[in-house]
Structures are given as structure tokens and as C-alpha cells.
Design a protein around this motif. Structure first.
Motif, PDB file in Angstrom:
ATOM      1  N   PHE B  44       0.832  -1.207   0.000  1.00  0.00           N
ATOM      2  CA  PHE B  44       0.000   0.000   0.000  1.00  0.00           C
ATOM      3  C   PHE B  44       0.858   1.244   0.000  1.00  0.00           C
ATOM      4  O   PHE B  44       0.656   2.179  -0.775  1.00  0.00           O
ATOM      5  CB  PHE B  44      -0.882   0.018   1.259  1.00  0.00           C
ATOM      6  CG  PHE B  44      -2.313  -0.223   0.962  1.00  0.00           C
ATOM      7  CD1 PHE B  44      -3.004   0.625   0.119  1.00  0.00           C
ATOM      8  CD2 PHE B  44      -2.973  -1.288   1.531  1.00  0.00           C
ATOM      9  CE1 PHE B  44      -4.324   0.381  -0.170  1.00  0.00           C
ATOM     10  CE2 PHE B  44      -4.284  -1.539   1.241  1.00  0.00           C
ATOM     11  CZ  PHE B  44      -4.966  -0.702   0.391  1.00  0.00           C
ATOM     12  N   PRO B  55      -9.155   5.926  -5.502  1.00  0.00           N
ATOM     13  CA  PRO B  55      -8.280   5.306  -6.493  1.00  0.00           C
ATOM     14  C   PRO B  55      -8.945   5.140  -7.857  1.00  0.00           C
ATOM     15  O   PRO B  55      -8.317   4.684  -8.805  1.00  0.00           O
ATOM     16  CB  PRO B  55      -7.988   3.942  -5.872  1.00  0.00           C
ATOM     17  CG  PRO B  55      -9.204   3.636  -5.085  1.00  0.00           C
ATOM     18  CD  PRO B  55      -9.795   4.932  -4.641  1.00  0.00           C
ATOM     19  N   PRO B  66      -3.877   3.748  -8.029  1.00  0.00           N
ATOM     20  CA  PRO B  66      -4.741   2.560  -7.951  1.00  0.00           C
ATOM     21  C   PRO B  66      -3.981   1.239  -8.053  1.00  0.00           C
ATOM     22  O   PRO B  66      -4.476   0.208  -7.596  1.00  0.00           O
ATOM     23  CB  PRO B  66      -5.678   2.722  -9.138  1.00  0.00           C
ATOM     24  CG  PRO B  66      -4.916   3.531 -10.108  1.00  0.00           C
ATOM     25  CD  PRO B  66      -4.013   4.427  -9.323  1.00  0.00           C
ATOM     26  N   GLN B  69      -3.281  -0.909  -4.978  1.00  0.00           N
ATOM     27  CA  GLN B  69      -4.484  -1.520  -4.423  1.00  0.00           C
ATOM     28  C   GLN B  69      -4.790  -2.832  -5.134  1.00  0.00           C
ATOM     29  O   GLN B  69      -5.167  -3.824  -4.495  1.00  0.00           O
ATOM     30  CB  GLN B  69      -5.649  -0.551  -4.579  1.00  0.00           C
ATOM     31  CG  GLN B  69      -5.243   0.845  -4.217  1.00  0.00           C
ATOM     32  CD  GLN B  69      -6.212   1.520  -3.295  1.00  0.00           C
ATOM     33  OE1 GLN B  69      -7.274   1.003  -3.008  1.00  0.00           O
ATOM     34  NE2 GLN B  69      -5.840   2.683  -2.815  1.00  0.00           N
TER      35      GLN B  69
END
Lengths: 524, 117
Positions: B44, B55, B66, B69
Motif C-alpha cells: 500500500f 483510487p 490505484p 491496491q
């Protein structure tokens, strides 16, 4: 864009669920489907190898998304060669598993086998690091199942060690990927190669740490000493054909090192200068020594072969550690040889296990069918130890030649030559105790009740040995191929150009296509 | 916040490594779980720390990266599944041998006993 490139991943991905869902209780159908699948992969892989032989780089963009944002599969000389090797090995191992009845001793052998092939093929073909991680996991998950196939307490214990060690390796891999992403903002190998060059000389701390973490992960997979200790008991306790299939798994680690550290972190890159020759080479020589001593010291035949694998990976990594085009070509040649030799040895050990009470190196009743098995053991042992006339000797000769001008040449020559000598002694001792003295001793004891394996098992081992002979006879042509491969690796412009320059969705050239599609949709 | 996240990763990693070195299955599995938590947080953080930003494409002016993630999602699935596998295999090994050491030590004792006979 050729769609064939994804076939080595898709064929097993479709066949494995089919085997589980539709052919669950029909071992015959499972066998037929599995053999057909492996033959299919082999055919496709050979086709791809022919296509890439002239230096073309094949690219497959999943969902037509352009790199670096999309996922890509890339096929060049190196990856297609490795897929062909995998398919050849898988075919022999599968025939052996069917012939010796190993596939009936537990459930889902054939499905796991296909998943294993999917993971290995994917790892060879993928073009970005995160998917390398994912395919590593796929092949590991399948290997966990295969390792404890057939059950038994010892196998379970070995399985715990193997799974835990690989789990820690995966965690380390993720740390490395996170560090690389934090430093460069990309995980696509081609993109990464371009961005790593742009990192200024005073800001290399992060990328240096990431590169070292990453090579540690690959070294675990390749069983480089001192990260080899998971290999011995897991390979020794694994079912024979599974251990033989695992012979390609250590090569996945070596492949990843060759791929990433020629393209992304080449030796001339300031961030990773010295990593290859200063660290990898001594460690590889240590591995060779440890493997040779282990062969001499092993008390059981299966552990002896496991140590021989550590030693042969040491030889491969020695050639990789020199990191010149010549030495990489040598490493690739030796990698093919050591995969075939290690697999053949594991299968022969399994044949011995069939007709002997234990694999301990002590006097017991002669092995049933002794002359044939003894002959095969001798040929495979000679190949593994690197004696003439088979390909291991040529490979070691090339390693010596590649290391001739290196500052550490004395060490390389000494370790390779003395290591070979010790390995020969170890194999000779094992062979004479298990096969030769047992004949002389000739106290006829009733066989331990297990029936001898079917002729198909012998055919499979014979096929592997025949491949070693072919590898020796066509050494010149194969070495020419690996030399061209190494040159392609050290001049990755075509690779970078193909991966980053091919238009797709989200790339500059692809925007129009995307717009056209939207327009066409609107008109409808 | 950087200090908090960094020390969280550090403490999780240190605890995980300590537990892994205990060489008995239960602590080792706990340690591996801690390590996977640590690596998830680390992934992260590799996309830079941004608070309160989406995101995915919205009307917002500030976005967070993004890609980490997506990476974390994959990593969580894989590591969670693998932990389940190791729990089952360790349980099988424990029930089979009545011993939860991860290393080869008991096998060594057995071998000695075997040699003695």
C-alpha cells in the motif's frame, strides 16, 4: 499479434478443471487428456520456437491493453526454448508416472500436473514482474499438492518445510516488488529497464535494496547456497516423478535471474554494479562445492541426487555469475543438460525404490532388472558429474572456458574440477554399493513384494537419456542457438521496442482504435 | 502518518520473523501471517500515502495510485489461501507424527534409533 503465445498457459488452464470436474473417477480418461495436453503444449511450443528462432519477439497483449499498463506475454528465444524444454520433460515424467502407477496413489495427480505446467509456462512467458509472482504462486500451489501426493508422514513433514520456506520466499518477493514499484512506478520489465537507467547516481539506495531482495527471491527458487536447504528433504521425500518434474522448477529461478538481471538490472547499471560478479559468482562456487561434498556424504540415494542438483545449480549459477554473453550461452546450454540429467536420475532412483527395501547406501539384495537400471544410473550419473562423453562434460568445459579470463579464474577452475571429481567419486561409490557389490554378494532374498514397474516407465527414462544423448550430439547447433539467445538478451532493444511500441488500448496509437470502436457502437 | 505506517510495518515484520524462528508450527504460521500483513501494508505504502483520495475516476482533483491496491488485493488472496494450505499440511504432519517441530530434529533422533538397532 499471435494468439498462439498464450496457448501454453491456456491449454493446461482449461484441461485441469476438465480433469477434476468431468473425469474425476476415470483414471484412463485423465491419462489420455493429460498426455494429449502435454503433446499439445509441446507442439505449440515448438511452433513458437521456430517463429522466434530468427530473433523475432512475439507479443501477446491480454485484452488488447497496451504495455506498460496492460498485462503482456512475451516470447523470445529464451522463453520459447524454456517452454519447449518444460514440455519435453513433462512428457517423459508423465509417461513414467503412468507406467509406474504413481498417478493412482493419490487423487488429482493429473489435474495438479496440468496446473503445474500452467504456472511454469506462464513464468517463462510473462512480461512483467507482478505476473511473474502470480505464476510463481500458481506453480508453487500445484507443487505443494504434488509433493504430498500419495501421503505419508515423512512426506507431510517435508511438505511443511517446503511450503513454509516458499511462503517466506513469496513474502520476500512481494517486499521486493513493493520496493521496485515505490522507486520506479512500474512493474513491466521492459518499462522498468528503461526507467532504471534514468535513476540518478546519488539516488540508487532504494533500487539497490530492491534488486538485492529480488535476486534473493530468485536465488531461493534456484536453490543457490546458502538458500538451498529447503531442497534436499523436499526433493528426496517427493514422489519420484514429481521430483523429476521439479528439476525444471529450480531452472525457473535461474531463468528469472538471467531475464531480470540482463534486461532490467544489467551489470553496467550503476545501481546494481558488482551484484553479479562480486556476490553471485562466489556464492555459486560455494554451491558447487556444497553440492559435491553432499553427494559424497549422502547416506541415501535420493539425498545424493538432491545434492547433485544443488551442485549442478552451482555450475549454472557460476556461468550466470560471470555475466558475459559467452557465459550466459554456456549457462543456458548447461541448464538444459542439468534439467534432463536430474530428472533422469530421480526417475532411476524411483525404479531402484521399487525393488529395494530402502534407498540407504548399504548392501542389500540385488535390484530386480539390475543390469538395465545400473546401466541407466551409470549413464545419468556420468552426465550429472560431467564426465565425457555426454553433454555435462561439454557444458563444464564451456564453463571453464568462459571463466578463463576472469580474475577469479583459478578459483573457478579449481572448484569446478575438484567438485566434478568429488561428485564422480560419490556417484561411483553409490553405484557400486547399490548395483555392483549387491550382485557379488548375491544372497538371494525374496523381492519386497512390489511388482516391477511397467515397460512404459523404462521407456520414459530411456527417452530422457536419449534426449541427453541428442543434447550431446547436436551440441554445436544447440550452443549456436543459446549463443544467439544470449546476444538477444544483451541487446534487448528489439524486446523493448516490441513490448512498448506495439499499439493497443490506452497507448497513443491505440486511442483511435478505441474511439472507432466506441463510434461503431454508437452507430449501432 | 509516515512514521506510524513505517513503524507498523517494522514491528509486524520483526514480530513475524521472531515467530518464524521458533520452528514449531503454530508460532511459525502466526509469524507468516504477521509477515503477510506487513507486506500488504508495505505494498500500500509503495504507491505513496494519500489520505481521503479515491483510487478510481470520480470528480475528485486528487487521486491515489490505484495499482498498489490491485497488487494488494492479489497478494491478500494468495497469501491467505497459502496460509490455509500450510495450516492443513501442518495439521496433517502433526497428527501423523505427533510432533509439531518444523525442522528435521526428531527425524534425526529416529535415524539414530534406527542405526542403533
Amino acid at each position: 499479434m499471435t494468439h498462439w503465445l498464450i496457448a501454453p498457459v491456456v491449454i493446461p488452464a482449461l484441461l485441469a478443471p476438465f480433469i477434476i470436474l468431468a473425469a474425476r473417477y476415470h483414471i484412463g480418461i485423465q491419462r489420455v487428456v493429460n498426455v494429449a495436453g502435454v503433446l499439445g503444449i509441446l507442439a505449440v511450443a515448438l511452433g513458437l520456437m521456430v517463429q522466434t528462432a530468427d530473433g523475432t519477439v512475439l507479443l501477446y497483449q491480454l485484452g488488447d491493453w497496451a504495455a506498460p499498463f496492460g498485462i503482456v506475454l512475451v516470447g523470445d528465444r529464451l522463453s520459447t526454448m524454456m517452454v519447449v524444454l518444460m514440455a519435453l520433460l513433462a512428457l517423459c515424467v508423465l509417461l513414467y508416472a503412468i507406467g509406474s502407477g504413481w498417478d493412482e496413489r493419490g487423487r488429482h495427480f493429473h489435474a495438479l500436473f496440468q496446473f503445474q505446467l500452467m504456472g511454469i509456462a506462464g513464468a517463462f512467458l510473462t512480461g512483467d514482474l507482478f505476473n511473474l509472482f502470480v505464476f510463481f504462486e500458481v506453480l508453487l500451489i500445484a507443487s505443494y499438492g504434488l509433493l504430498i501426493h500419495g501421503g505419508g508422514n515423512k512426506r507431510m513433514r517435508a511438505g511443511v518445510q517446503y511450503v513454509l520456506f516458499n511462503l517466506l520466499g513469496s513474502t520476500l518477493f512481494l517486499f521486493a516488488l513493493g520496493a521496485i514499484y515505490a522507486e520506479t512506478g512500474t512493474l513491466n520489465m521492459a518499462d522498468l529497464a528503461q526507467r532504471a537507467e534514468l535513476i540518478p547516481a546519488d539516488g540508487t539506495v532504494g533500487i539497490r535494496v530492491a534488486a538485492v531482495l529480488l535476486i534473493l527471491v530468485f536465488a531461493i527458487k534456484a536453490a543457490v547456497v546458502p538458500l538451498h536447504f529447503w531442497l534436499i528433504s523436499s526433493y528426496a521425500e517427493a514422489p519420484g516423478p514429481v521430483a523429476a518434474l521439479f528439476a525444471i522448477m529450480t531452472k525457473v529461478g535461474a531463468y528469472a535471474i538471467i531475464r531480470v538481471y540482463t534486461m532490467v538490472f544489467p551489470p553496467e547499471l550503476e545501481a546494481t554494479a558488482g551484484l553479479h560478479t562480486d556476490w553471485l559468482l562466489p556464492v555459486a562456487l560455494l554451491g558447487l562445492a556444497v553440492g559435491a561434498v553432499g553427494v559424497l556424504a549422502a547416506k541415501k540415494l535420493d539425498r545424493l541426487v538432491a545434492f547433485a542438483i544443488v551442485g549442478s545449480m552451482g555450475t549454472v549459477m557460476t556461468a550466470v555469475g560471470l555475466f558475459t554473453p559467452v557465459s550466459i550461452a554456456t549457462a543456458l546450454y548447461y541448464m538444459i543438460h542439468s534439467t534432463l540429467a536430474a530428472a533422469a536420475l530421480f526417475l532411476i532412483v524411483d525404479l531402484v525404490r521399487h525393488s529395494r527395501d530402502s534407498l540407504k547406501l548399504r548392501l542389500e539384495a540385488p535390484v530386480a532388472g539390475g543390469a538395465l537400471i545400473a546401466g541407466m544410473f551409470m549413464l545419468a550419473g556420468i552426465a550429472m558429474a560431467g564426465l565425457p562423453p555426454v553433454s555435462g562434460f561439454l557444458g563444464k568445459l564451456m564453463v571453464l572456458q568462459a571463466g578463463f579470463t576472469h580474475p577469479l579464474a583459478v578459483w573457478i577452475w579449481a572448484v569446478v574440477l575438484i567438485g566434478s571429481l568429488i561428485t564422480v567419486v560419490g556417484f561411483a561409490r553409490a553405484g557400486s554399493v547399490v548395483f555392483w557389490k549387491a550382485q557379488a554378494d548375491a544372497a538371494p532374498v525374496a523381492a519386497s513384494g512390489q511388482s516391477a514397474p511397467a515397460p512404459l516407465a523404462f521407456v520414459a527414462v530411456g527417452a530422457l537419456l536419449a534426449l541427453i544423448v541428442v543434447h550431446t550430439v547436436f551440441a554445436g547447433r544447440i550452443y549456436a542457438y543459446t549463443t544467439a539467445t544470449a546476444q538477444q538478451l544483451f541487446a534487448p532493444d528489439a524486446y523493448l521496442e516490441t513490448v512498448l511500441g506495439t499499439p493497443g488500448k490506452l497507448s497513443d496509437g491505440g486511442k483511435d482504435a478505441y474511439g472507432d470502436a466506441a463510434k461503431a457502437e454508437g452507430e449501432n | 502518518m509516515e512514521f506510524l505506517v513505517a513503524s507498523a510495518i517494522g514491528i509486524l515484520t520483526a514480530g513475524g520473523l521472531y515467530l518464524v524462528m521458533r520452528l514449531r508450527t503454530f508460532p511459525v504460521i502466526l509469524g507468516v501471517s504477521l509477515l503477510t500483513y506487513a507486506v500488504n501494508v508495505f505494498l500500500f505504502a509503495s504507491g505513496r500515502l494519500v489520505t481521503g483520495a479515491p483510487p478510481i475516476l470520480t470528480d475528485a482533483t486528487v487521486y491515489t495510485d490505484p495499482l498498489p491496491q490491485a497488487l494488494v488485493l492479489t497478494a491478500i488472496v494468495i497469501s491467505f489461501g497459502m496460509t490455509a494450505v500450510i495450516v492443513m499440511i501442518a495439521l496433517g504432519a502433526y497428527l501423523g507424527t505427533n510432533d509439531d517441530h518444523v525442522d528435521d530434529a526428531p527425524a534425526k533422533e529416529a535415524r539414530r534409533a534406527e542405526d542403533a538397532t
